[in-house]
Structure formats: structure tokens, C-alpha cells
Scaffold this motif. Sequence first.
Motif: not given
Length: 249
Positions: A166-170
Amino acid sequence: GKVDRRALPAPARSEPVGEREAPRTPQEAALAGIWAQALGRERVGIHDNFFDLGGDSILSIQVVSRAQQAGLWITPRDLFQHQTVATLAAVAGAAPVPSGGEDAAGDVPLTPVQRRFFAADLTGFHHFNQSLLLGLREPADPGRLEQALGRVVACHAALRCRFLLSPDGSWRQTVQPAAPGTEPPLAVCDLAALPPADRRGALEGAAASLQESLDPAGGPVLRATLFSLGGGEQRLFLAVHHLVIDGVS
């Protein structure tokens, strides 16, 4: 004289003093009921602390199991980090899709093992897999074998999983719908023309390339190759990414 502690009655659990706030949502109501049952309480308020009420690590496992049976997905870590019904209900997700079933599709929560896998930040993680080389008693028809493997993939949602950053790194896990073409067809590798002494090395090289081709993001997470060694002798090689299979559970 000494006190016989075994003869003493079990200490009674006292109910916390003060007004309890009743559950406000179905999730809070379900968790409050589960807590009350596990803790031997008549009722539990949404701001009561699980461990202050007598909870411990063993009871937390019971609570997690009962919550998942009720359709709420929590983990023991969630319970230790969110020790009241109100805060735990806020992070509880829907129970994940079962690992089997042709109707299974869509996003599902990562398992604790999968979370640890991504937290390790491994390089070349696409290569982490379990593989199996099977000797066949009788020659197999590649077309029928491919159909059988397709049915296995259709019936087991884990074999249709994809893992996306995901864009948030998750990382998130999603299951593709069961449909023709979800996984690549069975590969067939004919080694019969090679000298017998060279066949083993060629098979091992092809198997290593197959393992390296696993792609948890774009797919596939399963690879299969039927090797023909001449004289009707065959080997079936299967490789499955470790994110969707292990040798213990």
C-alpha cells in the motif's frame, strides 16, 4: 502451626465499583458478552480493563477464539494493546475469508505469521517457498493433470492470494476470484533426449528457475512442472510460496 493453603476457599472475584457503560454497538455487545463469559462476570462495561477484571494470557486466547467464532477478527496482541471492550471493538475487523472455497475473493487480513514475514523486510522474498518433487507410479496425462491442479487452486483461496504494498508502506492480502487463467498452466519439460547423467542437473536447474519465478504480488504463488525422463518415467515438481503454505499448520 502452618496454614493449609489447599484447604482455603478460592478467593471470590469482586465486581468493580462504579457505573458501567453499556455496549453501544453490536461489536461491543459481542465482545462484552465474550469477556463476561470468559471472566466469570455477570456483565462487563465497555471501559472495564480486561486484566483488572482477572484476565490473563490464557484467558486472552479463549477470548480471541470466541471472538473469531462470532465473526470478529482480533489477535492476542490486539487484546494486550487494547484492554477495554470499547478500544478493542474499534480495531476488530471482520473474520477473514476461509482458506478454501470457490466463492472466496477480496481483501483478507494478514495472519500473524504473514505480518512477521513482511516485518523481517527480507530481500528476494519471492524465492521463499516450499517445494516437492513427486515420482509418479504411472504416466500422467498433462491435460488432465492441469485440470486437476486448476480445481485445487479453485477450491483453496490461499493459492489465489496476492500481496500488495500500500502507499503507506503496509502490506495487504487479497484473494482473486476463482476463474480460468487465475494461475499459469502446467509446464511440461521433456528431458528424455538428454544423456541420463545430465538429466538430474537439468531437472534441478529447471526447478530452481521455477522457484525463483514465484510472484506474491502479481502471481502466481504456485508453480507446477511435469518432467518427462524417458521410458514413461515422470516427475511432478510443485513449488508454493511460504506466505500461503507451511509444513506445520
